[in-house]
Design a protein around this motif. Structure first.
Motif, PDB file in Angstrom:
ATOM      1  N   THR A 175     -50.087  51.613  -5.283  1.00  0.00           N
ATOM      2  CA  THR A 175     -49.336  52.993  -5.153  1.00  0.00           C
ATOM      3  C   THR A 175     -50.696  54.016  -5.615  1.00  0.00           C
ATOM      4  OG1 THR A 175     -47.215  52.100  -5.254  1.00  0.00           O
ATOM      5  CG2 THR A 175     -47.727  54.483  -5.612  1.00  0.00           C
ATOM      6  N   PRO A 176     -51.122  54.746  -5.162  1.00  0.00           N
ATOM      7  CA  PRO A 176     -52.440  55.734  -5.652  1.00  0.00           C
ATOM      8  C   PRO A 176     -51.859  56.638  -6.830  1.00  0.00           C
ATOM      9  CG  PRO A 176     -51.319  56.386  -3.366  1.00  0.00           C
ATOM     10  CD  PRO A 176     -50.790  55.247  -3.615  1.00  0.00           C
ATOM     11  N   HIS A 177     -50.848  57.010  -6.821  1.00  0.00           N
ATOM     12  CA  HIS A 177     -50.449  57.964  -7.999  1.00  0.00           C
ATOM     13  C   HIS A 177     -49.894  57.309  -9.319  1.00  0.00           C
ATOM     14  CE1 HIS A 177     -46.557  57.880  -5.754  1.00  0.00           C
ATOM     15  NE2 HIS A 177     -46.326  57.913  -6.813  1.00  0.00           N
ATOM     16  N   LEU A 178     -49.677  56.279  -9.253  1.00  0.00           N
ATOM     17  CA  LEU A 178     -49.275  55.304 -10.508  1.00  0.00           C
ATOM     18  C   LEU A 178     -50.440  54.496 -11.267  1.00  0.00           C
ATOM     19  CD1 LEU A 178     -45.980  54.006  -9.174  1.00  0.00           C
ATOM     20  CD2 LEU A 178     -46.449  55.824 -10.613  1.00  0.00           C
ATOM     21  N   HIS A 235     -48.669  50.019   0.411  1.00  0.00           N
ATOM     22  CA  HIS A 235     -48.225  50.008  -1.124  1.00  0.00           C
ATOM     23  C   HIS A 235     -46.953  50.048  -1.119  1.00  0.00           C
ATOM     24  CE1 HIS A 235     -48.563  54.466  -0.711  1.00  0.00           C
ATOM     25  NE2 HIS A 235     -47.547  54.294  -1.318  1.00  0.00           N
ATOM     26  N   PRO A 292     -53.772  61.399  -7.581  1.00  0.00           N
ATOM     27  CA  PRO A 292     -54.984  61.404  -8.586  1.00  0.00           C
ATOM     28  C   PRO A 292     -56.420  61.529  -8.042  1.00  0.00           C
ATOM     29  CG  PRO A 292     -53.736  59.441  -8.467  1.00  0.00           C
ATOM     30  CD  PRO A 292     -53.125  60.273  -7.727  1.00  0.00           C
TER      31      PRO A 292
END
Lengths: 507, 266, 306
Positions: free
Chosen positions: A88-91, C204, C301
């Protein structure tokens, strides 16, 4: 076990057994149902499984949502193909590892313990990584994180779906070795799915070969490989190149055809930043008449950039390309006569053909420009001949690329490359996007064409074993520099450069 | 082509029928859009020859609706075509040339995107007087930006596709590559965004006209009709509801059709 | 993160300056000066006025003077509202416009994201199709149609809400805010739905599912943030759209906001007023884009490194 999607039966009569501490590998081409068979019982595909799947005494097929979640989380760990997108990109890495640890009941791991888990899978600066987001890590590093997350809760079964095929060739050996090590250490049962026989050889105890939703053959790995019973398995074995197989007989080599002198390619940095990126530095190599030369390297080694510079379809910053005493200039300055000497074939066969064009027009494109003197009827005849040369009939003339399979599309691309009678083909990973059997048949076709037309070939690949079947000599590229060059057999027997050794280990 | 007649394409057919009505009605109706019927001010619907009645100074509503729709759609289609041409030229150049040129050209587009465009257009109107030409220029200035971005993205992606490289190796000249390989492959997306630009332009034009800054009397447009209706809505609600409803219907149909095309091609 | 903000500011300030200068020079190009009354003024008075307002100086110097006054919050005098400076009018109108715009975007985000989420969870079912159809209709609702239509229905016919002006309490805000928020909420609902549809298919999510997480946790912890990236990039254009819409809404509902002064100024050729408001609008939009970039960085991010 059988699997259906929307009423269509895709997998039928599959029996898989994995014992603790052992590894069972499933091999098959894309669409053979190998991933479906492993993931569907856990509810991870849109399909529906029938029959019986027992995991540590729990029947998965009849499990309700709650039991299923339990089976997925407590007993099983998963590693998927695409490390770049599987996190997961934002964790942060730490948060995802903690989440994975919690799946078998909450276990509060200290920061130090989390870092240890990362160190165990071979990540350096583990403490720092915990606070990083996935995009700061390379593909290999991310796959290590995936592996750490898959085993952190001590599952009994690890399912690895093509764990190395999206990774750079030189990393594959290391990741497979890590999986073996962890399996032994934790007494894991492992189910390994792959399209590539060579990559699971020596790592699995049992082997299952699948094709079109059915098990073709299964048994202890060593037996199946040494003594395949079924026709399909035999063809698959033959199609899988190995460094141990006897050296092929290659056609004789003539005079020097092309020579590059210190070819350098630099790209401007993106944005307004100053400076250049060096993709290829001072590459000097030669190709003779009728000779096949392999340019081998990992991803980002500059091998495709070098090939494109030679073929005149990519930038050339400095250096010279000599062609029998004549200098071939940079891409835009090449004359039509020079263009007709070298033709490329690319990795992705479908993207190589304009989706709006018919096969007939695609194959005729070089003739229209390079041989404007031809009459329309001659051109049509030559198109048919070229298609015939690559094993396609006249019924393909009116087809559009979307209606072709990968192998057929690649044949069309080869027909386009050979129609204007070039002397050198630049093949950029021309078989690596294809299934093993199809790829092998394309390689055979190229060898045949090479003999018939006295063609020279520049084969750009990451796969030394398949290059060995076609090529006289090998050039190894690493980070833009040629690190090793020589006779194919000599280099394989006694590799000097580290990157050569890694590539050989991965084959 | 046969697919156009499927039930899925009802929004397109609604628009086509409305266009046909807007073209035919003025020739058929006994009243023109600016003609005043002194005997029937604020006439209710279906009174005499006024099917939708008349407005507060006795002009036939249906005739005015037809005329307004015609002006609105004409402005919209013309401005959308301008945005198509400018957008493709700009986007394709940036995408094809790439590098610093692309960087500079797209920064320019980004900067324009960040501008409060409607206000700049209004500023222009204040300074140079209100004219339909300025409405065009103003709208054209805004709407090509999206088209340029989309086309540039498509061209960038296409340029990396091996079939473009293969064409270069086949000796196809750059201009032919653009005409025969690049443009046909972006045509679908460009058409979809053209379709989506039309409702955008309708919206902008009506907005300006509503504020009295767009199309000027005696010409009329849907925006002016909505404005007139809103001013008189306590007396005759129909004056607001008819042009308002028609405008919304047009916008909804054009948007649905455009989005469908976009989903097919991208 | 700070580097991103700094870099955006580096482009925002020149952009704003360029808008101000372009508007300023355009204004000077306009036919007729601000002192062209019905009767020509005596030449000495005109000269005195020119000197007083600095109009006799070279153009670049005037521009510099204008910008430096602007920085101190001085927008010059209004030509139509003779007793007020532009700064005073702006000070009066800005809070009303900001209240309208701010409430509208909050309402639009609330409605849009929840409708999009709901539709995505019910993907392919009747509820999904209905919501998406409604969202498409909502995006096509111009404020200058919904504004008067709402006023007609709830004000004139039902008599529930005030039709014009600011009154006590909050009831005067309801219709303007709803009219403004409707099209934006439709667009946000569509973007959220499309974003989720894309993200929920990604690898994901399968990883999270393989960990046995409950579906709601997968949706909110792993799915929602990346799915909102398109919504964040729409916030900039949405802000511009809201400010434009506020012009209409303030006119329709007779609210003394920035937009109404702007329209009055535009119709009466009140150059300083129009110029002042354009500058302010530009600054607001640029500021809002900066804010949207920050949200962007929070959602993904990768964006923090720009």
């Amino acid at each position: 076990m059988a699997i259906q999607i929307g009423g269509k039966r895709l997998v039928d009569g599959v029996n898989i057994t994995v014992e603790a501490g052992k590894c069972t590998a499933i091999i098959g081409a894309s669409g053979s149902g190998k991933s479906l068979s492993c993931l569907t019982p856990f509810g991870l595909t849109p399909g529906e499984a029938q029959g019986s799947v027992k995991l540590d005494g729990i029947e998965l097929i009849e499990a309700d949502a709650h039991q299923m979640r339990k089976a997925r989380s407590r007993l099983t760990g998963f590693v998927f193909q695409q490390p770049l997108t599987a996190l997961t990109p934002h964790l942060t890495i730490g948060a995802q590892l903690q989440e994975a640890a919690d799946q078998a009941g909450p276990q509060r791991l200290s920061r130090h313990e989390l870092a240890q888990k990362l160190e165990r899978v071979g990540l350096s600066r583990a403490d720092e990584r915990l606070d990083q987001f996935p995009h700061r890590l390379s593909g290999g590093e991310r796959q290590r994180v995936m592996i750490a997350a898959a085993i952190v809760h001590r599952p009994k079964l690890l399912i690895a779906d093509e764990p190395t095929s999206a990774l750079d060739a030189s990393l594959r050996g290391e990741i497979m070795a890590l999986l073996d090590e962890l399996r032994a250490e934790q007494g894991l049962a492992m189910l390994l799915v792959s399209h590539d026989l060579a990559s699971v050889e020596g790592h699995s105890d049992d082997l299952i070969v699948m094709d079109q939703g059915k098990v073709i053959e299964s048994g202890p790995s060593a037996d199946v490989i040494a003594n395949p019973q079924e026709e399909y398995t035999k063809r698959l074995m033959a199609a899988t190149p190995r460094l141990t197989e006897p050296a092929p007989v290659l056609p004789a080599v003539g005079n020097m055809l092309m020579e590059t002198e210190a070819v350098t390619v630099m790209f401007p940095r993106p944005g307004w930043r100053r400076g250049k990126i060096e993709a290829v530095v001072d590459a000097s190599l030669t190709v003779s008449e009728g000779e096949a030369v392999a340019i081998v390297g990992g991803s980002g080694s500059g091998k495709s950039t070098l090939g494109r510079a030679i073929a005149g379809i990519g930038p050339l910053t400095s250096g010279r390309i000599n062609w029998q005493g004549e200098v071939l200039p940079e891409r835009r300055a090449r004359s039509l006569a020079m263009r007709s000497l070298i033709q490329p074939v690319f990795q992705d066969p479908v993207a190589s053909l304009d989706p709006q064009w018919k096969v007939q027009d695609i194959v005729a494109e070089p003739l229209k420009n390079l041989r404007p003197d031809l009459l329309r009827t001659d051109r049509d005849r030559m198109v048919e001949e070229a298609l015939d040369d690559v094993g396609l009939g006249a019924e393909y003339l009116q087809r559009v690329p979307n209606s072709l399979s990968g192998g057929q599309a690649q044949r069309v691309a080869i027909a386009r490359a050979i129609i204007a009678s070039p002397q050198l083909l630049v093949l950029d990973e021309a078989t690596s996007a294809l299934d093993p059997l199809v790829g092998a048949s394309i390689l055979e076709l190229l060898a045949k064409l090479q003999q018939a037309n006295k063609l020279s070939i520049l084969l750009i690949t990451h796969d030394i074993a398949s290059a060995r079947r076609l090529c006289h000599r090998i050039v190894v590229l690493d980070e833009g520099h040629i690190v090793e060059m020589g006779d194919m057999a000599a280099v394989i027997d006694d590799p000097k450069a580290d990157s050569t050794k890694r590539l050989i280990a991965a084959s | 082509m046969r697919a156009l007649f499927s039930r899925d394409h009802w929004p397109l057919w609604v628009v086509l029928v409305l266009i046909a009505l807007a073209l035919v009605l003025p020739a058929v109706l006994p009243w023109t859009y600016d003609q005043i019927d002194w005997d029937a001010v604020r006439a209710p619907a279906f009174s005499g020859s006024h099917i939708f009645g008349t407005d507060e100074i006795g002009r036939d509503r249906l005739a005015r609706l037809a005329a307004g729709t015609r002006v609105t759609l004409m402005v919209a289609i013309a401005a959308a075509l301008v945005s198509l041409i400018v957008g493709i030229a700009w986007g394709a150049t940036a995408g094809w040339v790439g590098g610093k040129v692309d960087e500079a050209m797209m920064r320019f587009v980004d900067a324009l995107y960040a501008l409060p465009f409607m206000f700049i257009v209004i500023l222009l109107m204040v300074i140079f007087g209100r004219s339909i030409l300025l409405v065009f220029i103003g709208i054209g200035l805004v709407e090509w930006l999206t088209m340029a971005r989309v086309v540039r993205g498509q061209v960038m992606a296409l340029k990396q596709r091996p079939f473009i490289l293969a064409a270069e190796a086949a000796g196809t000249p750059p201009l032919t590559i653009i005409l025969k390989h690049v443009l046909p492959n972006i045509a679908g997306v460009a058409l979809a965004y053209l379709m989506l630009t039309v409702p955008q332009v309708v919206m902008v034009e009506s907005f300006l006209s509503f504020l009295g800054l767009g199309v000027q009397e005696p010409l009329t447009s849907l925006g002016i009709l909505v404005k007139e209706g809103a001013d008189d809505m306590d007396m005759t609600p129909l004056g607001l509801l008819l042009p308002g409803g028609l405008l919304v219907l047009l916008l909804v149909c054009l948007t649905i059709e455009g989005e469908r095309l976009r989903d097919i091609y991208s | 993160m700070m580097a991103l903000v700094a870099r955006r500011l580096m482009t925002a300030i020149p952009t704003l300056l360029a808008i101000i200068l372009a508007s300023f020079f355009l204004m000077r190009l306009a036919p007729g000066g601000p002192f062209d009354g019905e009767r020509p003024l005596p030449p000495e008075t005109q000269a005195a006025l020119q000197t007083a307002y600095g109009l006799d100086k070279p153009l670049w110097e005037q521009a510099w003077l204008y910008v430096s006054r602007l920085v101190q919050g001085d927008f010059g005098p209004s030509l139509v509202y003779r007793d007020f400076t532009v700064s005073e009018l702006v000070a009066q109108g800005l809070p009303i416009s900001l209240t309208l715009g701010g409430l509208a975007i909050i309402l639009a985000l609330l409605i849009g994201i929840s409708a999009g989420l709901f539709a995505a969870v019910r993907a392919g079912k009747a509820a999904d199709k209905t919501i998406m159809m409604l969202a498409t209709v909502a995006t096509a609702l111009p404020t200058f149609v919904t504004g008067p239509a709402l006023a007609l229905l709830f004000g004139l016919w039902l008599g529930l809400l005030p039709v014009s002006g600011t009154s006590q309490g909050w009831s005067w805000l309801v219709m303007p805010v709803v009219a403004l928020a409707l099209p934006v909420s439709g667009a946000i609902a569509k973007l959220t739905r499309a974003g989720l549809a894309t993200v929920l298919k990604q690898d994901h999510i399968r990883t999270a599912r393989a960990r046995g997480l409950p579906e709601t946790k997968i949706l909110f912890r792993h799915g929602l943030r990346p799915a909102l990236v398109p919504v964040a990039s729409y916030l900039g254009p949405a802000a511009a759209g809201l400010l434009t819409g506020a012009v209409v809404v303030e006119t329709v509902f007779g609210l003394p906001g920035l937009g109404r002064y702007f329209v009055q100024g535009a119709l009466n050729r009140d150059y300083p007023l129009v110029l002042g408001v354009v500058t302010l609008y530009a600054a607001l939009i640029i500021l809002f884009n900066l804010f949207a970039d920050l949200i962007y960085g929070w959602l993904d991010p990768r964006m923090r490194e720009g």
